[in-house]
Design a protein around this motif. Structure first.
Motif, PDB file in Angstrom:
ATOM      1  N   TYR A  68      92.352 108.779  85.683  1.00 43.33           N
ATOM      2  CA  TYR A  68      92.675 106.998  85.712  1.00 43.33           C
ATOM      3  C   TYR A  68      92.712 107.119  84.096  1.00 43.33           C
ATOM      4  N   CYS A  69      92.760 107.740  83.096  1.00 48.02           N
ATOM      5  CA  CYS A  69      93.103 107.481  82.274  1.00 48.02           C
ATOM      6  C   CYS A  69      94.196 108.230  81.925  1.00 48.02           C
ATOM      7  N   ASN A  70      95.107 107.621  81.157  1.00 51.24           N
ATOM      8  CA  ASN A  70      96.104 108.926  81.214  1.00 51.24           C
ATOM      9  C   ASN A  70      96.627 109.885  79.899  1.00 51.24           C
ATOM     10  N   ILE A  71      95.856 108.542  78.611  1.00 51.67           N
ATOM     11  CA  ILE A  71      95.471 109.488  77.626  1.00 51.67           C
ATOM     12  C   ILE A  71      94.069 110.207  77.146  1.00 51.67           C
ATOM     13  N   LYS A 105      96.414 114.606  74.351  1.00 50.30           N
ATOM     14  CA  LYS A 105      97.257 114.545  75.180  1.00 50.30           C
ATOM     15  C   LYS A 105      97.691 112.979  76.677  1.00 50.30           C
ATOM     16  N   ILE A 106      98.424 113.388  76.193  1.00 53.02           N
ATOM     17  CA  ILE A 106      99.265 112.709  77.469  1.00 53.02           C
ATOM     18  C   ILE A 106      99.611 112.653  78.681  1.00 53.02           C
ATOM     19  N   TYR A 107      99.532 111.516  79.865  1.00 50.83           N
ATOM     20  CA  TYR A 107     100.221 112.657  80.700  1.00 50.83           C
ATOM     21  C   TYR A 107     100.817 111.181  81.366  1.00 50.83           C
ATOM     22  N   ASP A 108     101.765 111.250  82.230  1.00 52.40           N
ATOM     23  CA  ASP A 108     102.766 110.200  82.711  1.00 52.40           C
ATOM     24  C   ASP A 108     102.354 110.558  84.377  1.00 52.40           C
ATOM     25  N   ARG A 109     103.536 109.483  84.630  1.00 49.66           N
ATOM     26  CA  ARG A 109     102.885 109.440  86.201  1.00 49.66           C
ATOM     27  C   ARG A 109     102.824 110.333  87.342  1.00 49.66           C
ATOM     28  N   ALA A 110     103.959 111.038  86.730  1.00 50.39           N
ATOM     29  CA  ALA A 110     103.919 112.780  87.640  1.00 50.39           C
ATOM     30  C   ALA A 110     103.021 113.921  86.911  1.00 50.39           C
TER      31      ALA A 110
END
Length: 167
Positions: free
Chosen positions: A86-89, A146-151
């Motif tokens: 749900y979080c991406n950072i 850390k960050i995540y993209d939609r993939a």
């Protein structure tokens, strides 16, 4: 409202992005993240116990395929409320106790969709992030990001230098 809930709301409401044009740049589709700087801020709420209320942290990021962030109303798996992404950072504030990084506080948030409408989808810019320093058990902290993209591709873990947060 508990301190943890207040802190998360404070952080989510305090994320800003500056995305610049990145024509003719060949960034990797895997997100890149780099720590740039931080500034300690005091609002004199409780200066005896917490001389600095938060740190304004600046991070530099790139994403070559432009799939950074999530639509505000998207709640599908694995990005649903309560799901792992749900979080991406992902932000961890570590307290140094007796010379060891011992206590960790999570201040994760959700980056809104940053998809560009231009022909070049590449993203490059700064993330300005307010991180609460309340509730820690030491005078020395470090912040990991850390960050995540939609993939669900992740950047490498980046850390601030350790810094002293008492007057």
């Amino acid at each position: 409202m508990s301190m943890q809930k207040w802190s998360k709301l404070f952080l989510i409401a305090s994320i800003f992005f500056v995305v610049s044009c990145s024509e003719d740049k060949n960034f990797s589709p895997v997100p890149y993240l780099e720590y740039k700087s931080h500034q300690l801020v005091s609002q004199d709420v409780d200066p005896a116990n917490f001389p600095f209320d938060y740190a304004d942290v600046t991070l530099y990021f790139t994403d070559g395929d432009g799939d950074m962030g999530q639509a505000k109303d998207f709640v599908g798996v694995p990005c649903c409320d309560g799901c792992d992404f749900y979080c991406n950072i992902f932000v961890d504030v570590w307290s140094k106790i007796d010379g060891v990084w011992d206590e960790k506080y999570e201040y994760n948030a959700r980056i809104q969709d940053l998809t560009r409408t231009s022909q070049d989808p590449s993203l490059e810019g700064d993330i300005l992030y307010k991180v609460s320093l309340a509730g820690r058990f030491s005078d020395t902290v470090r912040i990991d990001f850390k960050i995540y993209d939609r993939a669900l591709q992740s950047s490498a873990l980046v850390s601030s230098p350790e810094f002293y947060v008492d007057l």
